[in-house]
Design a protein around this motif. Sequence first.
Motif, PDB file in Angstrom:
ATOM      1  N   THR A  64       0.834  -1.198   0.000  1.00  0.00           N
ATOM      2  CA  THR A  64       0.000   0.000   0.000  1.00  0.00           C
ATOM      3  C   THR A  64       0.871   1.250   0.000  1.00  0.00           C
ATOM      4  OG1 THR A  64      -1.754  -1.162   1.188  1.00  0.00           O
ATOM      5  CG2 THR A  64      -1.787   1.253   1.235  1.00  0.00           C
ATOM      6  N   SER A  65       1.905   1.292   0.888  1.00  0.00           N
ATOM      7  CA  SER A  65       2.736   2.485   0.965  1.00  0.00           C
ATOM      8  C   SER A  65       3.572   2.635  -0.300  1.00  0.00           C
ATOM      9  CB  SER A  65       3.645   2.432   2.195  1.00  0.00           C
ATOM     10  OG  SER A  65       4.509   1.321   2.145  1.00  0.00           O
ATOM     11  N   LYS A  66       3.962   1.499  -0.902  1.00  0.00           N
ATOM     12  CA  LYS A  66       4.714   1.583  -2.148  1.00  0.00           C
ATOM     13  C   LYS A  66       3.823   2.149  -3.246  1.00  0.00           C
ATOM     14  CE  LYS A  66       7.696  -1.581  -3.078  1.00  0.00           C
ATOM     15  NZ  LYS A  66       8.383  -2.836  -3.488  1.00  0.00           N
ATOM     16  N   HIS A  67       2.576   1.732  -3.274  1.00  0.00           N
ATOM     17  CA  HIS A  67       1.641   2.281  -4.261  1.00  0.00           C
ATOM     18  C   HIS A  67       1.436   3.771  -4.023  1.00  0.00           C
ATOM     19  CE1 HIS A  67      -1.843   2.640  -6.898  1.00  0.00           C
ATOM     20  NE2 HIS A  67      -2.504   3.192  -5.892  1.00  0.00           N
ATOM     21  N   GLU A  68       1.332   4.168  -2.765  1.00  0.00           N
ATOM     22  CA  GLU A  68       1.151   5.586  -2.444  1.00  0.00           C
ATOM     23  C   GLU A  68       2.366   6.401  -2.880  1.00  0.00           C
ATOM     24  OE1 GLU A  68       0.456   5.550   1.711  1.00  0.00           O
ATOM     25  OE2 GLU A  68      -1.652   4.968   1.542  1.00  0.00           O
ATOM     26  N   ALA A  69       3.565   5.866  -2.631  1.00  0.00           N
ATOM     27  CA  ALA A  69       4.776   6.576  -3.032  1.00  0.00           C
ATOM     28  C   ALA A  69       4.860   6.707  -4.547  1.00  0.00           C
ATOM     29  CB  ALA A  69       6.007   5.844  -2.493  1.00  0.00           C
ATOM     30  N   ASP A  70       4.510   5.644  -5.251  1.00  0.00           N
ATOM     31  CA  ASP A  70       4.495   5.679  -6.715  1.00  0.00           C
ATOM     32  C   ASP A  70       3.542   6.761  -7.212  1.00  0.00           C
ATOM     33  OD1 ASP A  70       3.472   4.884  -9.473  1.00  0.00           O
ATOM     34  OD2 ASP A  70       5.067   3.406  -9.224  1.00  0.00           O
ATOM     35  N   THR A  71       2.373   6.812  -6.609  1.00  0.00           N
ATOM     36  CA  THR A  71       1.385   7.822  -6.990  1.00  0.00           C
ATOM     37  C   THR A  71       1.897   9.231  -6.704  1.00  0.00           C
ATOM     38  OG1 THR A  71      -0.429   6.268  -6.550  1.00  0.00           O
ATOM     39  CG2 THR A  71      -0.978   8.619  -6.612  1.00  0.00           C
ATOM     40  N   GLU A  72       2.550   9.407  -5.546  1.00  0.00           N
ATOM     41  CA  GLU A  72       3.060  10.727  -5.182  1.00  0.00           C
ATOM     42  C   GLU A  72       4.151  11.189  -6.153  1.00  0.00           C
ATOM     43  OE1 GLU A  72       4.280  10.000  -1.192  1.00  0.00           O
ATOM     44  OE2 GLU A  72       2.366  10.626  -0.328  1.00  0.00           O
ATOM     45  N   VAL A  73       5.007  10.275  -6.570  1.00  0.00           N
ATOM     46  CA  VAL A  73       6.059  10.635  -7.520  1.00  0.00           C
ATOM     47  C   VAL A  73       5.449  11.066  -8.848  1.00  0.00           C
ATOM     48  CG1 VAL A  73       7.930   9.694  -8.936  1.00  0.00           C
ATOM     49  CG2 VAL A  73       7.872   9.241  -6.482  1.00  0.00           C
ATOM     50  N   ARG A  74       4.497  10.302  -9.341  1.00  0.00           N
ATOM     51  CA  ARG A  74       3.873  10.644 -10.620  1.00  0.00           C
ATOM     52  C   ARG A  74       3.156  11.998 -10.539  1.00  0.00           C
ATOM     53  NH1 ARG A  74       3.982   6.235 -13.980  1.00  0.00           N
ATOM     54  NH2 ARG A  74       4.720   4.344 -12.930  1.00  0.00           N
ATOM     55  N   ARG A  75       2.501  12.237  -9.418  1.00  0.00           N
ATOM     56  CA  ARG A  75       1.807  13.519  -9.255  1.00  0.00           C
ATOM     57  C   ARG A  75       2.820  14.669  -9.225  1.00  0.00           C
ATOM     58  NH1 ARG A  75      -0.153  12.920  -4.359  1.00  0.00           N
ATOM     59  NH2 ARG A  75      -1.974  11.761  -5.089  1.00  0.00           N
TER      60      ARG A  75
END
Length: 507
Positions: A36-47
């Motif tokens: 979950t946190s890895k997915h959140e970090a991935d999303t934050e980087v893309r944003r």
Amino acid sequence: MQSDYPDEEISVAHLCLLLHHVMQSIKTRGDGESMTSKHEADTEVRRAIQEILCVHDHELSTQAIQQLSLFGEIPSFDSPHKLTVAAASAIGAYALSVESWWAHVKGERQRVGIDWMQAASALNPGQFMKQNGKALPAMAMMAELRNDFYQTKDSRWFFPVGPYPHLRDGVLELMDCANTPEALSRAFAKHNAEDLEQAFASQKLPGAYARTRQEWMDHSQGAWLATTPLIQIEKLADGPPESLSVGSRPLDHLRVLDLGHVIAGPVVARSLAEHGAQVLRLDPPLKQDPLRQTIDTNIGKRTAFIDLNDPVDQAKARQLMATADVVVQSWRHASLARRGFGPHEAAALRPGIVYVSVSAFGDEGPWAERGGFEQLGQTVSGLAINEGLDGRPSLVPTYLLNDYLTGYLGATGAMLALLRRAKEGGSYHVKVCLTRTSMWIQGLGLQTRDASLRGGHFAQTLNPVLERRMSAFGELEQLPPVAQFSRTPARWDLPPSPNGASLARWT
């Protein structure tokens, strides 16, 4: 094993990083980041990348972000700031701007992969670098000032910077004390923070006291910086569209004149060298950077001596500038302009130039003339107070942060300006700022710090892949380019050379 690059040729560098990722996953499974946190970090980087790029080209940001893959385990830091997210975002923005250039010129796209571990390690790659198997001190052969936070008479915390002899001696003379923590503590405790800051500025010495984020936003310089984009691109003059022919690598016909010093400016030019740009670094012979910084930032470049106070060397520098595509500089504001090498002078010499400036506090506002270093961006912006414990500010665990991130952001700006030049023509001034980078990092939000890492050195918890190369300095172990490309793998064609090792001319 399923590849992150299903339809592309995978380079050797990709295979090494992917194998490293698998081994780390096996070793750390169960106590690493959750999915979950890895997915959140991935999303934050893309944003974050889209926010950086869309300011200048919304269509580019939408198309480029689809080419990015993030993989590996996400390292933890004893920090409330999202250091790894910031690193992957700045590196990713640069990589995707290069990929967009390739797509514009070649008409084909390629995948870009970033390993989280490599990105985090890029915040201070010198910590992992070795020369003939031995680690290098940050300021080799120099007795620098005892940099730290010192409490003032009014209970604020002041951070002086003196990495070079003339700055160290200037601070010690101003404070009238010895270069020991005890003597410096007693000296700073006699003065109020604001008085010290003004005294340092009047002597052109770098130093500032720690502010909260709100205090910096209320300060006139902080308020001005908050209104500026993270990457500023100013059109200096009109001109016809101008592109470059591209061979086997995205930037292999690009000429870059590196007039930077210390870290952030040279990192801009070093990043362009990753993709084939011909980079010529010019250094003043009597103001050279320390050895570790030289080995780290001279990779991929040829180096020559130029004294911009000498008329003969000035003429050489003008000839080189007139035939360059990109100029990078990171001296105090207006220092080069006074010598005839500012952005407007460069645009007159070479219509179509992309001129990149790195500053400490920006080039407008009451602090525009102040010089500064990495640590002061953390100190004044509120970041150091957020990092602190028990009321004492602290720098981030990696110590360096703004220098490398600002270098990648400056390289991003150079690529975006080159794309504009190719589409609409003109000369451009790209501006990035160390303190503005610290403000951006805080804007990414806060996280829970990993207290289990407290007291240890960050480099002991990171395990990046390094590459070996022979050089004039012997065998070097260094962090390779972080972002890897599926069609045109990033690499440096030249090992780092000592300053002044070449003649001041293009190959």
